[in-house]
Design an enzyme around this catalytic site. Structure first.
Site, PDB file in Angstrom:
ATOM      1  N   ARG A  86     -23.888   1.145 -17.756  1.00 50.98           N
ATOM      2  CA  ARG A  86     -22.542   1.269 -18.301  1.00 50.98           C
ATOM      3  C   ARG A  86     -22.393   2.542 -19.129  1.00 50.98           C
ATOM      4  NH1 ARG A  86     -19.697  -3.692 -17.244  1.00 50.98           N
ATOM      5  NH2 ARG A  86     -17.963  -3.821 -18.644  1.00 50.98           N
ATOM      6  N   ARG A 158     -10.165 -15.411 -18.979  1.00 49.37           N
ATOM      7  CA  ARG A 158     -11.288 -14.919 -19.788  1.00 49.37           C
ATOM      8  C   ARG A 158     -10.769 -14.469 -21.153  1.00 49.37           C
ATOM      9  NH1 ARG A 158     -14.989 -10.783 -16.225  1.00 49.37           N
ATOM     10  NH2 ARG A 158     -14.790  -9.524 -18.103  1.00 49.37           N
TER      11      ARG A 158
HETATM   12  P1  AP5 Z   1     -17.871  -7.392 -17.110  1.00 52.77           P
HETATM   13  O1  AP5 Z   1     -17.783  -8.823 -16.849  1.00 52.77           O
HETATM   14  O2  AP5 Z   1     -18.827  -6.549 -16.353  1.00 52.77           O
HETATM   15  O3  AP5 Z   1     -16.385  -6.816 -17.017  1.00 52.77           O
HETATM   16  P2  AP5 Z   1     -15.777  -5.449 -16.419  1.00 52.77           P
HETATM   17  O4  AP5 Z   1     -16.704  -4.380 -16.035  1.00 52.77           O
HETATM   18  O5  AP5 Z   1     -14.787  -5.115 -17.446  1.00 52.77           O
HETATM   19  O6  AP5 Z   1     -15.273  -5.845 -15.068  1.00 52.77           O
HETATM   20  P3  AP5 Z   1     -14.466  -7.083 -14.729  1.00 52.77           P
HETATM   21  O7  AP5 Z   1     -15.378  -8.254 -14.476  1.00 52.77           O
HETATM   22  O8  AP5 Z   1     -13.398  -7.293 -15.752  1.00 52.77           O
HETATM   23  O9  AP5 Z   1     -13.711  -6.626 -13.391  1.00 52.77           O
HETATM   24  P4  AP5 Z   1     -14.218  -6.463 -11.901  1.00 52.77           P
HETATM   25  O10 AP5 Z   1     -14.326  -5.032 -11.579  1.00 52.77           O
HETATM   26  O11 AP5 Z   1     -15.433  -7.321 -11.643  1.00 52.77           O
HETATM   27  O12 AP5 Z   1     -12.956  -7.050 -11.135  1.00 52.77           O
HETATM   28  P5  AP5 Z   1     -12.723  -8.445 -10.374  1.00 52.77           P
HETATM   29  O13 AP5 Z   1     -13.409  -8.421  -9.050  1.00 52.77           O
HETATM   30  O14 AP5 Z   1     -13.008  -9.610 -11.244  1.00 52.77           O
HETATM   31  O15 AP5 Z   1     -18.178  -7.122 -18.668  1.00 52.77           O
HETATM   32  C1  AP5 Z   1     -17.503  -7.833 -19.678  1.00 52.77           C
HETATM   33  C2  AP5 Z   1     -18.019  -7.359 -21.048  1.00 52.77           C
HETATM   34  O16 AP5 Z   1     -19.436  -7.605 -21.149  1.00 52.77           O
HETATM   35  C3  AP5 Z   1     -17.878  -5.858 -21.322  1.00 52.77           C
HETATM   36  O17 AP5 Z   1     -16.598  -5.530 -21.835  1.00 52.77           O
HETATM   37  C4  AP5 Z   1     -19.002  -5.644 -22.361  1.00 52.77           C
HETATM   38  O18 AP5 Z   1     -18.603  -6.099 -23.635  1.00 52.77           O
HETATM   39  C5  AP5 Z   1     -20.106  -6.573 -21.853  1.00 52.77           C
HETATM   40  N1  AP5 Z   1     -21.018  -5.883 -20.920  1.00 52.77           N
HETATM   41  C6  AP5 Z   1     -21.197  -6.154 -19.601  1.00 52.77           C
HETATM   42  N2  AP5 Z   1     -22.109  -5.331 -19.071  1.00 52.77           N
HETATM   43  C7  AP5 Z   1     -22.528  -4.518 -20.072  1.00 52.77           C
HETATM   44  C8  AP5 Z   1     -23.451  -3.445 -20.139  1.00 52.77           C
HETATM   45  N3  AP5 Z   1     -24.126  -3.027 -19.054  1.00 52.77           N
HETATM   46  N4  AP5 Z   1     -23.611  -2.794 -21.317  1.00 52.77           N
HETATM   47  C9  AP5 Z   1     -22.944  -3.191 -22.435  1.00 52.77           C
HETATM   48  N5  AP5 Z   1     -22.044  -4.214 -22.437  1.00 52.77           N
HETATM   49  C10 AP5 Z   1     -21.835  -4.867 -21.258  1.00 52.77           C
HETATM   50  O19 AP5 Z   1     -11.145  -8.333 -10.119  1.00 52.77           O
HETATM   51  C11 AP5 Z   1     -10.204  -8.379 -11.165  1.00 52.77           C
HETATM   52  C12 AP5 Z   1      -8.920  -9.093 -10.699  1.00 52.77           C
HETATM   53  O20 AP5 Z   1      -8.302  -8.330  -9.692  1.00 52.77           O
HETATM   54  C13 AP5 Z   1      -9.166 -10.494 -10.086  1.00 52.77           C
HETATM   55  O21 AP5 Z   1      -8.124 -11.349 -10.445  1.00 52.77           O
HETATM   56  C14 AP5 Z   1      -9.174 -10.254  -8.570  1.00 52.77           C
HETATM   57  O22 AP5 Z   1      -8.739 -11.378  -7.847  1.00 52.77           O
HETATM   58  C15 AP5 Z   1      -8.204  -9.064  -8.450  1.00 52.77           C
HETATM   59  N6  AP5 Z   1      -8.586  -8.154  -7.368  1.00 52.77           N
HETATM   60  C16 AP5 Z   1      -9.847  -7.757  -7.014  1.00 52.77           C
HETATM   61  N7  AP5 Z   1      -9.801  -6.887  -5.982  1.00 52.77           N
HETATM   62  C17 AP5 Z   1      -8.477  -6.725  -5.687  1.00 52.77           C
HETATM   63  C18 AP5 Z   1      -7.775  -5.939  -4.711  1.00 52.77           C
HETATM   64  N8  AP5 Z   1      -8.426  -5.140  -3.836  1.00 52.77           N
HETATM   65  N9  AP5 Z   1      -6.416  -5.997  -4.709  1.00 52.77           N
HETATM   66  C19 AP5 Z   1      -5.729  -6.808  -5.605  1.00 52.77           C
HETATM   67  N10 AP5 Z   1      -6.362  -7.580  -6.542  1.00 52.77           N
HETATM   68  C20 AP5 Z   1      -7.701  -7.530  -6.587  1.00 52.77           C
END
Ligand code: AP5
Length: 210
Positions: A86, A158
């Site tokens: 990250r 969430r």
């Molecule tokens: P984490 O859970 O990793 O969250 P993120 O990176 O912010 O990513 P998300 O899970 O929010 O989104 P995503 O890209 O997976 O999208 P999704 O497929 O769900 O991390 C959370 C927290 O943990 C961080 O803020 C930090 O505090 C901590 N953390 C984690 N890793 C860390 C690290 N390495 N170092 C330090 N801290 C760390 O899709 C999102 C939505 O969009 C869904 O509703 C889905 O249905 C929709 N969607 C998906 N694809 C499409 C599409 N093609 N078209 C339309 N809608 C879509």
């Protein structure tokens, strides 16, 4: 094949990882999921991580690295790193860890999504509290109100998907995570997929890269 799937919050890393697990039998290592599990189980790591996650900040590197090392030591073939590394420090620590384990990353795949769509995706996202299935109030609603189609569990928002925390997460992404694009370009592992299309079309492109 071992890959890193990276991109801004809401770019679809979790959605695409789930498909890769289902279709290609890969193993997903999501640091966000590991932290949420730790929070649910009220472990010391979970209590510590929650402080940072609730504000949209990064959990300190030491905690993240220990957790990833422990996870990869169980099985380190055919995996997807989702949400890790990250920042540049985590990327360097990952290289050192994989060197010690005598394995490598084959590709780092960046999901490119327009910023204006990220907030809508995240604020509308809902997740099953039992099995982790991901929904969206507009794009992928559950068939029965707030109930998971697969396991019948409660589908919830969430705590870090409120608009205020989402804005903070996007800022953290710009500052710390987006420099990884250049990092992986320099080492010749960078690939980019247009994530602005349907999940199916995005997945087809990822599959072509694999
Ligand atoms: P984490 O859970 O990793 O969250 P993120 O990176 O912010 O990513 P998300 O899970 O929010 O989104 P995503 O890209 O997976 O999208 P999704 O497929 O769900 O991390 C959370 C927290 O943990 C961080 O803020 C930090 O505090 C901590 N953390 C984690 N890793 C860390 C690290 N390495 N170092 C330090 N801290 C760390 O899709 C999102 C939505 O969009 C869904 O509703 C889905 O249905 C929709 N969607 C998906 N694809 C499409 C599409 N093609 N078209 C339309 N809608 C879509």
């Amino acid at each position: 094949m071992n890959i890193i799937l990276f991109g801004p919050p809401g770019s679809g890393k979790g959605t695409q990882s789930a498909e890769l697990v289902k279709s290609l039998g890969m193993r997903q290592v999501s640091t966000g999921d590991l932290f949420r599990e730790a929070i649910k189980n009220k472990t010391a790591v979970g209590v510590r991580a929650k402080e940072y996650m609730d504000k949209g900040n990064l959990v300190p590197d030491g905690i993240v690295l220990e957790m990833v090392e422990e996870n990869l030591s169980k099985s380190a073939t055919n995996f997807i790193l989702d949400g890790f590394p990250r920042n540049l420090e985590q990327a360097a620590a990952l290289d050192a860890l994989l060197n010690r384990m005598n394995i490598s990353i084959d590709k780092a795949i960046f999901l490119e999504v327009d910023k204006k769509d990220l907030i809508r995706r995240l604020v509308g996202r809902r997740v099953c509290s039992q099995c982790g299935n991901v929904y969206h109030v507009d794009y992928k609603p559950c068939r029965k109100d707030s109930t998971c189609d697969s396991c019948g569990g409660a589908v919830v928002q969430r705590t870090d998907d409120t608009e205020e925390v989402v804005v903070s997460r996007l800022g953290v992404y710009e500052q710390y995570t987006s420099p990884l694009r250049d990092y992986y370009k320099r080492v010749g592992k960078y690939n980019e997929v247009n994530g602005n299309r349907s999940p199916h079309d995005v997945f087809e492109d990822i599959k072509k890269l694999m």
